[in-house]
Design a protein around this motif. Structure first.
Motif, PDB file in Angstrom:
ATOM      1  N   LEU A   1     -62.878  -6.830   2.689  1.00 24.40           N
ATOM      2  CA  LEU A   1     -63.646  -7.247   4.408  1.00 24.40           C
ATOM      3  C   LEU A   1     -64.273  -6.032   4.174  1.00 24.40           C
ATOM      4  O   LEU A   1     -65.135  -5.030   3.876  1.00 24.40           O
ATOM      5  CB  LEU A   1     -62.222  -6.347   4.985  1.00 24.40           C
ATOM      6  CG  LEU A   1     -62.977  -5.902   6.341  1.00 24.40           C
ATOM      7  CD1 LEU A   1     -63.561  -7.436   6.971  1.00 24.40           C
ATOM      8  CD2 LEU A   1     -62.089  -5.461   7.416  1.00 24.40           C
ATOM      9  N   GLU A   2     -65.039  -6.838   4.370  1.00 25.64           N
ATOM     10  CA  GLU A   2     -67.035  -6.859   3.972  1.00 25.64           C
ATOM     11  C   GLU A   2     -67.735  -5.718   5.704  1.00 25.64           C
ATOM     12  O   GLU A   2     -68.362  -5.614   5.217  1.00 25.64           O
ATOM     13  CB  GLU A   2     -67.398  -7.655   2.910  1.00 25.64           C
ATOM     14  CG  GLU A   2     -68.137  -7.392   1.156  1.00 25.64           C
ATOM     15  CD  GLU A   2     -68.802  -8.454   0.701  1.00 25.64           C
ATOM     16  OE1 GLU A   2     -69.395  -9.528   1.038  1.00 25.64           O
ATOM     17  OE2 GLU A   2     -68.742  -8.384  -0.003  1.00 25.64           O
ATOM     18  N   ARG A   3     -67.152  -6.944   6.410  1.00 26.59           N
ATOM     19  CA  ARG A   3     -68.314  -6.932   7.518  1.00 26.59           C
ATOM     20  C   ARG A   3     -66.616  -7.226   8.962  1.00 26.59           C
ATOM     21  O   ARG A   3     -65.778  -7.687   8.645  1.00 26.59           O
ATOM     22  CB  ARG A   3     -68.453  -7.797   7.611  1.00 26.59           C
ATOM     23  CG  ARG A   3     -69.404  -8.818   8.806  1.00 26.59           C
ATOM     24  CD  ARG A   3     -70.546  -9.623   8.912  1.00 26.59           C
ATOM     25  NE  ARG A   3     -71.388  -9.557  10.759  1.00 26.59           N
ATOM     26  CZ  ARG A   3     -72.009 -10.331  10.165  1.00 26.59           C
ATOM     27  NH1 ARG A   3     -72.086 -11.575   9.917  1.00 26.59           N
ATOM     28  NH2 ARG A   3     -72.586 -10.052  11.765  1.00 26.59           N
ATOM     29  N   ALA A   4     -66.945  -6.010   9.710  1.00 25.55           N
ATOM     30  CA  ALA A   4     -66.546  -5.438  10.788  1.00 25.55           C
ATOM     31  C   ALA A   4     -66.049  -7.272  11.403  1.00 25.55           C
ATOM     32  O   ALA A   4     -66.753  -8.065  12.080  1.00 25.55           O
ATOM     33  CB  ALA A   4     -66.563  -4.917  11.470  1.00 25.55           C
ATOM     34  N   LEU A   5     -64.502  -7.233  11.928  1.00 23.11           N
ATOM     35  CA  LEU A   5     -64.855  -8.618  12.811  1.00 23.11           C
ATOM     36  C   LEU A   5     -64.127  -8.212  14.552  1.00 23.11           C
ATOM     37  O   LEU A   5     -64.449  -7.261  15.106  1.00 23.11           O
ATOM     38  CB  LEU A   5     -62.661  -8.687  12.265  1.00 23.11           C
ATOM     39  CG  LEU A   5     -62.469  -9.078  10.352  1.00 23.11           C
ATOM     40  CD1 LEU A   5     -60.826  -9.774  10.189  1.00 23.11           C
ATOM     41  CD2 LEU A   5     -63.076 -10.615   9.889  1.00 23.11           C
TER      42      LEU A   5
END
Length: 818
Positions: free
Chosen positions: A187-191
């Motif tokens: 995961l590279e960016r918050a969901l």
């Protein structure tokens, strides 16, 4: 094959080791017919030597992947080999064969190495990947992805992975303790589930073959929600106006709030907020799911405004809430309906009551004030009534026309009291007014005449039917009694023929009727009610007697006289269809009971006669044969068409004869069948034959004597002229001839047979008479033929002295004797 191997093993044990081992390599899936190597050259033999030394190629495999061409000695591919199917995950795939040669015996081993080719693509055994990732996770979180598998070996099975482009995820490789690697999702960016709830990625695995093969699987990522949003109302203030009489359950509002969260975090429950005053909370009810705000109790006096607050709260672990204001304005309404009181009611009312008769007295009132308390009354009944205002709020119900109980026996009078409110309220009051009966109707029959039917031979007391008269009056006025009016029918009073029940009108027979004597009659029945004075009416009843099949047919012709059987004479020369007689019968019944049909029930010879079923004409069915018996008896049955049918029979004697006998034979004895001779008849035939033989012998002797006497006169006879001869020109051919004449006179006709009187003479004059008597036409024919054949005459003439019947005229014939 096993025996060969055992023998070879024993030979190898006793003779030493094998001569050598051959190794070949071939790629999997090589096509049929491809040469792998030359076995003969590798064994240092010529190709022809393989056949001479009885070469054997032995294999332990069920399928012949390879074979040796004995002509060239080459090892060729017979079936394409799949290395993955043969050897699975083994690093080396080798097929072993034994080569056997004789003279001298040699054993060689051969190994074929199946080389791998990149013919399998990587695949993910687990299929598509499903991941559930909470939206609150921070970047850097890792998720393991499944490895792909490749059935190939070596570089063909070395896999590399790649991921479809994504703003939130990237692909990385993780390693295990044993050194194996696996793909990982990072995961590279918050969901944010409210922005995007699912992410679809494609994971691709590529092997190291040339050319390379690849396989992919879909990675479906579902973002798991967290409670990070509070419910929000569509409006902050809800306002409505409701009447003071709004019943419990009336919907005042339908508040609506939304929460973008998912699951329990997005589920909202509605309730009254704690900010609402305690005394107002009982007036409202809020549905926890739909947000409907309903009236729970009376809202109180009009012209007031009620203020309450409603709260929307989600069901998350840490629930969030928001509130909205409710303003309810109570409006005044016309909430009291008029009241109607019945003071007096005169019911029932006689149907002959005069117009204007007072039936009821009413009073009306309304608890409201002003226009809402002003009441107006109206009436609807569909009858002859009217409503009249007396004073203040009093009304009278009066008759407004004649009443007829038989048309309407009861009226429902609807009184409507309405106020002037807005909207107006009204009260309905129904008054039941009954009409009392008077004797104003005469009994009536449905028709002035009534038809009844009764089958003959009925028993006394049998039911004939029923007369019925209606009287719409009630009680004694409508009670009808029946009486038979005595009239004369067929010479006697109808009371002696039929009877009527006074209460029910049922008609019964006093006697048994006979259709043949009395076919019908009519009478009258009176219906009278019990009113004062009574009223009456009459009906005429036509009673018809229906015929039953109680009479058997009666035969009119032929009739048996004095118990004897009637006899008809039929000539033996009668043709097919010859009319024997016609049976005539009648039946005293009527209709189908009198329809007659004629049948032959018994006959001496069933093939000789037939009868017309509807007409009764008895005819011959074929020609009369010589073997048919002279006496024939026929029993004819005449049957009607009743149910059950009745029948009568007559026995008819038929005499097969060409002449009428002086005395008719007796037909009362047993049946005589044609073509079969009884012992008595046989004796009679033999006796008759003997007598006939003696008669012919005497006749022959007589003719011979006459012939000898005439020989002396022949010379004199031969000198006569032709004109003197009576036989015409044909006499010239034989001048020595004599003549014979048969004189015929018609004397009587019996049935269809003509009788004739005849005389037979020989010579030029009638001095020599042979036979005289009464004969039929057939008898005359037989007589003429017999004379012509047995006596020395030249001509036989048959003359008809009386009558000109064609049958007689046609009998003229000439016979010649040589």
């Amino acid at each position: 094959m096993v025996g060969w191997r055992v023998a070879l093993l024993c030979l190898w044990v006793f003779c030493g080791s094998a001569a050598g081992q051959l190794d070949y390599s071939v790629s999997e899936e090589t096509e049929r017919g491809v040469v792998v190597g030359n076995v003969a050259q590798d064994l240092k033999l010529k190709a022809a030597a393989l056949s001479l030394r009885n070469f054997r190629f032995l294999s332990s495999h069920s399928e012949p992947y390879f074979g040796v061409d004995l002509a060239s000695g080459s090892l060729v591919v017979r079936e394409p080999a799949d290395r993955e199917r043969l050897c699975g995950a083994k690093a080396a795939c080798v097929l072993t064969y034994e080569l056997v040669l004789q003279d001298p015996l040699e054993l060689h081993k051969m190994r074929v190495h199946i080389l791998d080719t990149n013919d399998n693509s990587p695949h993910f055994p687990a299929g598509d990947v499903q991941l559930h990732i909470p939206e609150f996770l921070m970047p850097g979180a890792r998720f393991t992805l499944p490895n792909a598998q490749d059935a190939d070996e070596g570089s063909n099975a070395m896999l590399s992975y790649s991921l479809s482009p994504s703003q939130h995820f990237r692909l990385d490789m993780g390693s295990r303790v044993d050194g194996s690697e696996y793909p990982e999702l990072v995961l590279e960016r918050a969901l944010d589930r409210e922005r995007r709830a699912t992410h679809l990625l494609v994971l691709t695995a590529k092997d190291g073959g040339l050319p390379a093969r690849s396989g992919d699987t879909q990675v479906a990522i579902t973002v798991v929600d967290s409670n990070d949003n509070a419910p929000v109302f569509e409006r902050t203030v809800y306002r409505t106006r409701v009447p003071e009489t709004a019943p419990n359950g009336t919907v005042l509002f339908r508040v609506q709030a939304s929460d973008p969260d998912e699951g329990s975090n997005g589920k909202i429950r509605y309730s009254l907020s704690n900010s609402t005053q305690a005394k107002l909370r009982r007036h409202f009810h809020v549905h926890p799911r739909s947000g409907e705000v309903r009236v729970a109790a009376s809202l109180g006096p009009p012209e007031t405004v009620l203020e309450a607050y409603v709260e929307a709260r989600d069901e998350g672990a840490f629930s969030l809430a928001s509130t909205a204001k409710l303003l309810v304005e109570v409006a005044d309404v016309n909430d009291h309906a008029p009241e109607v009181d019945l003071l007096t009611l005169s019911s029932p009312v006689s149907e002959d009551a005069a117009a204007g008769t007072v039936i009821a007295l009413l009073s009306v009132r309304d608890a409201d004030l002003g226009p809402n308390g002003r009441v107006v009354c109206s009436m609807s009944s569909g009858g002859p009534f009217k409503l009249k205002a007396s004073f203040d709020n009093y009304y009278s119900l009066l008759t407004d026309g004649p009443l007829d109980r038989e048309q309407v026996s009861e009226y429902q009078v609807l009184i409507t009291a309405s106020d002037a409110g807005s909207p107006p309220l009204s009260t309905l009051r129904t008054l039941t007014v009954s009409v009392a009966d008077v004797n104003d109707n005469t009994p009536s029959f449905s028709q002035s005449k009534q038809e009844l039917f009764v089958a003959e031979n009925n028993g006394p007391g049998a039911s004939l039917g029923r007369v019925f008269a209606q009287d719409p009056d009630l009680g004694e006025n409508g009670l009808v009694v029946y009486e038979l009016l005595d009239v004369i029918a067929e010479g006697q009073a109808t009371s002696g023929l039929v009877a009527v029940d006074a209460s029910s009108g049922a008609l019964t027979a006093r006697i048994s009727f006979d259709y043949e004597q009395l076919r019908g009659f009519h009478f009258q029945v009176e219906a009278r009610d019990g009113g004062i004075p009574p009223r009456s009416a009459t009906v005429t009843v036509n009673l018809s007697v229906v015929d039953r099949n109680d009479n058997a047919p009666v035969i009119l012709f032929p009739l048996a006289r004095d118990g004897s059987v009637p006899v008809e004479i039929v000539p033996r020369s009668a043709r097919t269809g010859h009319l024997v007689t016609k049976v005539v019968a009648e039946d005293a019944d009527s209709g189908s009971n009198a329809w007659l049909s004629y049948h032959i029930s018994q006959a001496s010879d069933s093939s000789l006669f037939r009868i017309s079923a509807p007409m009764g004409a008895l005819r011959t069915a074929r020609l009369v044969l010589p073997t048919d018996a002279v006496k024939q008896r026929v029993v004819i049955v005449v049957r009607d068409h009743g149910d059950p049918s009745l029948s009568t029979s007559v026995t008819l004697g038929v005499l097969l004869s060409n002449s009428a006998p002086q005395v008719l034979p007796d037909f009362e004895d047993g049946w005589e069948t044609g073509g079969h001779l009884s012992a008595l008849n046989l004796c009679l035939v033999v006796a008759l034959a003997c007598i006939s033989f003696l008669f012919l012998a005497c006749l022959f002797f007589f003719v011979c004597s006459k012939r000898s006497q005439s020989l002396g006169r022949r010379s004199q006879s031969c000198g006569r002229s032709p004109q003197e001869l009576r036989c015409g020109s044909k006499r010239a051919s034989n001048p020595c001839v004599m003549s014979a004449t048969i004189d015929v006179t018609t004397i009587e006709r019996r049935s269809q047979t003509y009788l004739y009187r005849a005389s037979l003479g020989l010579g030029s004059d009638d001095s020599s008479l042979l036979l005289r008597g009464e004969f039929s036409a057939a008898d005359l024919r037989n007589l003429a033929s017999g004379v012509g054949l047995n006596v020395p005459i030249s001509c036989i003439q048959i003359r008809n002295r009386k009558g000109d019947h064609a049958s007689v005229n046609a009998m003229v014939s000439t016979f010649y004797w040589n």
